[in-house]
Design a protein around this motif. Structure first.
Motif, mmCIF file in Angstrom:
data_model
loop_
_atom_site.group_PDB
_atom_site.id
_atom_site.type_symbol
_atom_site.label_atom_id
_atom_site.label_comp_id
_atom_site.label_asym_id
_atom_site.label_seq_id
_atom_site.Cartn_x
_atom_site.Cartn_y
_atom_site.Cartn_z
ATOM 1 N N PRO A 182 0.803 -1.221 0.000
ATOM 2 C CA PRO A 182 0.000 0.000 0.000
ATOM 3 C C PRO A 182 0.842 1.281 0.000
ATOM 4 C CG PRO A 182 -0.934 -1.578 1.518
ATOM 5 C CD PRO A 182 0.383 -2.139 1.057
ATOM 6 N N ALA A 183 2.031 1.229 0.552
ATOM 7 C CA ALA A 183 2.910 2.404 0.562
ATOM 8 C C ALA A 183 3.332 2.794 -0.849
ATOM 9 C CB ALA A 183 4.142 2.143 1.427
ATOM 10 N N ASP A 184 3.285 1.851 -1.786
ATOM 11 C CA ASP A 184 3.676 2.118 -3.167
ATOM 12 C C ASP A 184 2.529 2.677 -4.006
ATOM 13 O OD1 ASP A 184 6.215 1.196 -2.591
ATOM 14 O OD2 ASP A 184 5.821 -0.826 -3.333
ATOM 15 N N LEU A 185 1.325 2.719 -3.439
ATOM 16 C CA LEU A 185 0.163 3.229 -4.168
ATOM 17 C C LEU A 185 0.043 4.734 -3.985
ATOM 18 C CD1 LEU A 185 -2.467 0.540 -3.116
ATOM 19 C CD2 LEU A 185 -1.328 0.727 -5.327
ATOM 20 N N GLY A 186 -0.354 5.422 -5.042
ATOM 21 C CA GLY A 186 -0.679 6.828 -4.925
ATOM 22 C C GLY A 186 -1.985 6.969 -4.157
ATOM 23 N N GLU A 240 -4.889 8.275 -4.971
ATOM 24 C CA GLU A 240 -6.074 7.878 -5.735
ATOM 25 C C GLU A 240 -6.181 6.360 -5.845
ATOM 26 O OE1 GLU A 240 -6.507 9.816 -9.501
ATOM 27 O OE2 GLU A 240 -6.215 11.804 -8.644
ATOM 28 N N ASP A 241 -5.058 5.702 -6.081
ATOM 29 C CA ASP A 241 -5.064 4.238 -6.182
ATOM 30 C C ASP A 241 -5.412 3.600 -4.838
ATOM 31 O OD1 ASP A 241 -4.391 4.249 -8.877
ATOM 32 O OD2 ASP A 241 -2.242 4.242 -8.445
ATOM 33 N N LEU A 242 -4.888 4.162 -3.761
ATOM 34 C CA LEU A 242 -5.178 3.639 -2.428
ATOM 35 C C LEU A 242 -6.674 3.723 -2.135
ATOM 36 C CD1 LEU A 242 -4.128 2.570 0.317
ATOM 37 C CD2 LEU A 242 -3.865 4.968 1.001
ATOM 38 N N VAL A 243 -7.274 4.867 -2.402
ATOM 39 C CA VAL A 243 -8.710 5.042 -2.156
ATOM 40 C C VAL A 243 -9.523 4.130 -3.072
ATOM 41 C CG1 VAL A 243 -10.640 6.673 -2.307
ATOM 42 C CG2 VAL A 243 -8.498 7.366 -1.210
ATOM 43 N N ARG A 244 -9.121 4.011 -4.332
ATOM 44 C CA ARG A 244 -9.837 3.126 -5.263
ATOM 45 C C ARG A 244 -9.793 1.672 -4.782
ATOM 46 N NH1 ARG A 244 -6.765 3.323 -9.485
ATOM 47 N NH2 ARG A 244 -5.905 1.275 -9.126
ATOM 48 N N GLU A 245 -8.642 1.229 -4.300
ATOM 49 C CA GLU A 245 -8.522 -0.140 -3.790
ATOM 50 C C GLU A 245 -9.404 -0.349 -2.560
ATOM 51 O OE1 GLU A 245 -6.761 -2.862 -4.985
ATOM 52 O OE2 GLU A 245 -6.543 -1.605 -6.757
ATOM 53 N N HIS A 268 -9.133 -11.089 2.256
ATOM 54 C CA HIS A 268 -9.900 -9.837 2.197
ATOM 55 C C HIS A 268 -9.683 -9.027 3.477
ATOM 56 C CE1 HIS A 268 -13.410 -7.204 1.669
ATOM 57 N NE2 HIS A 268 -13.438 -7.603 0.416
ATOM 58 N N LEU A 269 -9.742 -9.688 4.624
ATOM 59 C CA LEU A 269 -9.520 -9.011 5.899
ATOM 60 C C LEU A 269 -8.110 -8.434 5.987
ATOM 61 C CD1 LEU A 269 -11.213 -11.625 8.247
ATOM 62 C CD2 LEU A 269 -12.041 -9.299 7.794
ATOM 63 N N ARG A 270 -7.134 -9.230 5.556
ATOM 64 C CA ARG A 270 -5.744 -8.788 5.599
ATOM 65 C C ARG A 270 -5.531 -7.573 4.725
ATOM 66 N NH1 ARG A 270 -2.235 -8.712 1.883
ATOM 67 N NH2 ARG A 270 -3.450 -10.075 0.564
ATOM 68 N N ARG A 271 -6.036 -7.649 3.506
ATOM 69 C CA ARG A 271 -5.822 -6.559 2.553
ATOM 70 C C ARG A 271 -6.534 -5.284 3.003
ATOM 71 N NH1 ARG A 271 -1.947 -4.751 -0.608
ATOM 72 N NH2 ARG A 271 -2.755 -3.711 -2.453
ATOM 73 N N THR A 272 -7.733 -5.437 3.537
ATOM 74 C CA THR A 272 -8.458 -4.279 4.059
ATOM 75 C C THR A 272 -7.652 -3.617 5.170
ATOM 76 O OG1 THR A 272 -10.593 -5.250 3.472
ATOM 77 C CG2 THR A 272 -10.615 -3.506 5.129
ATOM 78 N N ALA A 273 -7.124 -4.413 6.081
ATOM 79 C CA ALA A 273 -6.321 -3.872 7.183
ATOM 80 C C ALA A 273 -5.076 -3.157 6.666
ATOM 81 C CB ALA A 273 -5.934 -4.983 8.154
ATOM 82 N N GLU A 274 -4.403 -3.747 5.680
ATOM 83 C CA GLU A 274 -3.210 -3.108 5.111
ATOM 84 C C GLU A 274 -3.535 -1.751 4.513
ATOM 85 O OE1 GLU A 274 -0.682 -7.016 3.621
ATOM 86 O OE2 GLU A 274 -1.748 -5.819 2.151
ATOM 87 N N LEU A 275 -4.573 -1.710 3.687
ATOM 88 C CA LEU A 275 -4.918 -0.467 2.994
ATOM 89 C C LEU A 275 -5.421 0.597 3.963
ATOM 90 C CD1 LEU A 275 -6.658 -2.054 -0.106
ATOM 91 C CD2 LEU A 275 -4.417 -0.935 -0.073
ATOM 92 N N ARG A 298 -1.264 8.052 6.419
ATOM 93 C CA ARG A 298 -1.150 9.230 5.560
ATOM 94 C C ARG A 298 -2.030 10.386 6.019
ATOM 95 N NH1 ARG A 298 -1.155 6.989 -0.670
ATOM 96 N NH2 ARG A 298 0.312 5.280 -0.318
ATOM 97 N N HIS A 299 -3.124 10.068 6.691
ATOM 98 C CA HIS A 299 -4.112 11.086 7.077
ATOM 99 C C HIS A 299 -4.441 10.983 8.562
ATOM 100 C CE1 HIS A 299 -4.766 11.837 2.811
ATOM 101 N NE2 HIS A 299 -4.809 10.518 2.656
ATOM 102 N N PRO A 300 -3.443 11.195 9.429
ATOM 103 C CA PRO A 300 -3.703 11.048 10.869
ATOM 104 C C PRO A 300 -4.666 12.111 11.407
ATOM 105 C CG PRO A 300 -1.537 11.964 10.500
ATOM 106 C CD PRO A 300 -2.069 11.561 9.154
#
Length: 99
Positions: A37-41, A43-48, A71-78, A85-87
């Motif tokens: 997820p750190a490699d995503l911009g 817009e890509d992060l929000v789209r995912e 699905h749970l893992r990926r959701t948690a990562e993103l 990024r948005h604390p």
């Protein structure tokens, strides 16, 4: 980063590692699952995240255990990346409850 994953682990048992900034999960062959997820911009992060949330109920109700675990893992990562990024994200006052 020190990473340990049980080689005989099922997808539900794979260990998510915290590298100090991001949650990362390896499969049994030691490969990371999905784009970091750190490699995503932004817009890509929000789209995912939107894609995962759109498919959430169907995955919960009808997917295999391993698909749900992924699905749970990926959701948690993103979501972890988004929060990093948005604390100070803006909270909508209409979403607050009385104390």
């Amino acid at each position: 980063m020190t990473e340990s994953v049980r080689r005989d682990a099922s997808p539900e048992q794979r260990v998510t590692e915290w590298d100090g900034d991001h949650a990362r999960t390896q499969d049994v062959d030691g490969e990371l699952l999905g784009v970091d997820p750190a490699d995503l911009g932004d817009e890509d992060l929000v789209r995912e995240m939107q894609s995962l949330h759109r498919t959430r109920l169907d995955t919960l109700r009808h997917a295999t255990d391993s698909a749900l675990a992924n699905h749970l893992r990926r959701t948690a990562e993103l979501e972890t990346e988004y929060l990093a990024r948005h604390p100070g994200r803006e909270v909508d006052p209409s979403r607050l409850r009385d104390a």
